[in-house]
Design a protein around this motif. Structure first.
Motif, PDB file in Angstrom:
ATOM      1  N   GLU A 177      35.340  34.758  39.798  1.00 34.46           N
ATOM      2  CA  GLU A 177      36.107  35.963  40.110  1.00 34.46           C
ATOM      3  C   GLU A 177      36.999  35.701  41.323  1.00 34.46           C
ATOM      4  O   GLU A 177      36.551  35.180  42.346  1.00 34.46           O
ATOM      5  CB  GLU A 177      35.143  37.111  40.387  1.00 34.46           C
TER       6      GLU A 177
ATOM      7  N   ARG B 235      39.953  38.428  37.266  1.00 34.74           N
ATOM      8  CA  ARG B 235      40.152  39.406  38.340  1.00 34.74           C
ATOM      9  C   ARG B 235      39.392  40.679  37.999  1.00 34.74           C
ATOM     10  O   ARG B 235      39.496  41.186  36.879  1.00 34.74           O
ATOM     11  CB  ARG B 235      41.651  39.724  38.495  1.00 34.74           C
TER      12      ARG B 235
ATOM     13  N   ASP C 224      47.772  37.940  44.006  1.00 33.02           N
ATOM     14  CA  ASP C 224      47.740  36.864  43.020  1.00 33.02           C
ATOM     15  C   ASP C 224      48.891  35.883  43.253  1.00 33.02           C
ATOM     16  O   ASP C 224      48.716  34.664  43.163  1.00 33.02           O
ATOM     17  CB  ASP C 224      47.857  37.426  41.597  1.00 33.02           C
TER      18      ASP C 224
END
Length: 278
Positions: A226, A255, A268
């Protein structure tokens, strides 16, 4: 000139539930023998057909489209109801004698397209595949010891990395899974310390790495899972444990609350830039 983008089709030849939440699917395909390399952590994308499609619709790659930009533009030009869904995976194993590729599907509770497909996969099902490509191969940094940390999505890569270690190589593994039923054997010729972290008991990957005693000597780390947890661990290892930035490889495989179909956030984009600069 780099290696051209490869797009092929693979067909299911076997399905096995190796844990309550993990399906192991084996594939064969005409192009596999020429694509698979004898290295760990081979990344590729699988392309899932839309409802009503037996085989995903994919553009043909161009020979000089090394990084696949023109192919991706052609892919995006497919009308959305017909456009296959792409998801990233690690090749768990490839049996060259049988020409069979193994991929593990984590059956997440979010009921995403890959999890749905993995639950229902049957021999004869066909998926598209983009890659794998040696363009994206990243050898592990040389070090006296190696830390491998990740959640369920990272276990296939961790397993292949451990299997590639020579005898005597020292490694620590911190692996977060839902509960004890999700543990699985992790074989290696190296000297490996594996610690499982169970979410049903309140454990977390971040806490497990923060509290892990690290050996003396030069260290390196490989982190995946994650994205938020991986970012936190990377900062911890560099800023608090003193590992060189170049000695920490990191990948945000997924995510929380977002999918690979969602637009990247500012965080990101900053993350991708930081990875490119390493």
């Amino acid at each position: 000139m780099g290696q051209a983008l490869t797009v092929s089709y693979v067909r299911v030849v076997g399905v096995e539930r190796i844990t309550p939440r993990t399906a192991r699917v084996t594939f064969t395909g005409e192009a596999l023998a020429g694509l698979m390399e004898d290295r760990p952590d081979q990344q590729m994308k699988l392309c899932f057909p839309r409802e009503g499609q037996g085989v995903p619709r994919l553009p043909e790659p161009e020979a000089d489209d090394t990084y696949g930009m023109r192919w991706y533009e052609a892919y995006l030009a497919i009308p959305e109801p017909e456009r296959p869904l792409l998801r990233s995976f690690t090749v768990r194993a490839y049996d060259r004698g049988r020409d069979v590729m193994t991929v593990d599907f984590v059956l997440h509770g979010d009921d995403g397209p890959a999890a749905r497909w993995g639950r229902d996969a049957r021999p004869g099902d066909v998926l598209g595949m983009v890659g794998p490509s040696s363009l994206y191969a990243r050898p592990l940094p040389a070090a006296d010891w190696l830390l491998l940390a990740g959640d369920e999505s990272a276990l296939p890569a961790i397993a292949t990395l451990l299997e590639s270690l020579p005898a005597g190589a020292r490694a620590l593994v911190r692996a977060e899974v839902a509960d004890a039923t999700e543990e699985r054997p992790l074989g290696s010729a190296g000297d490996v310390d594996v610690h499982w972290v169970h979410r049903d008991r309140g454990g977390s990957l971040v806490d497990a790495v923060r509290t892990a005693p690290l050996p003396a000597g030069t260290g390196a780390a490989w982190l995946a899972g994650e994205a938020g947890a991986v970012r936190t661990l990377r900062r911890h290892l560099v800023e608090e444990r003193g590992l060189p930035r170049a000695a920490v490889q990191f990948s945000g495989y997924w995510r929380r609350s977002l999918t690979q179909d969602d637009a990247p956030t500012e965080e990101d984009l900053a993350w991708a830039k930081e990875q490119a600069e390493e």
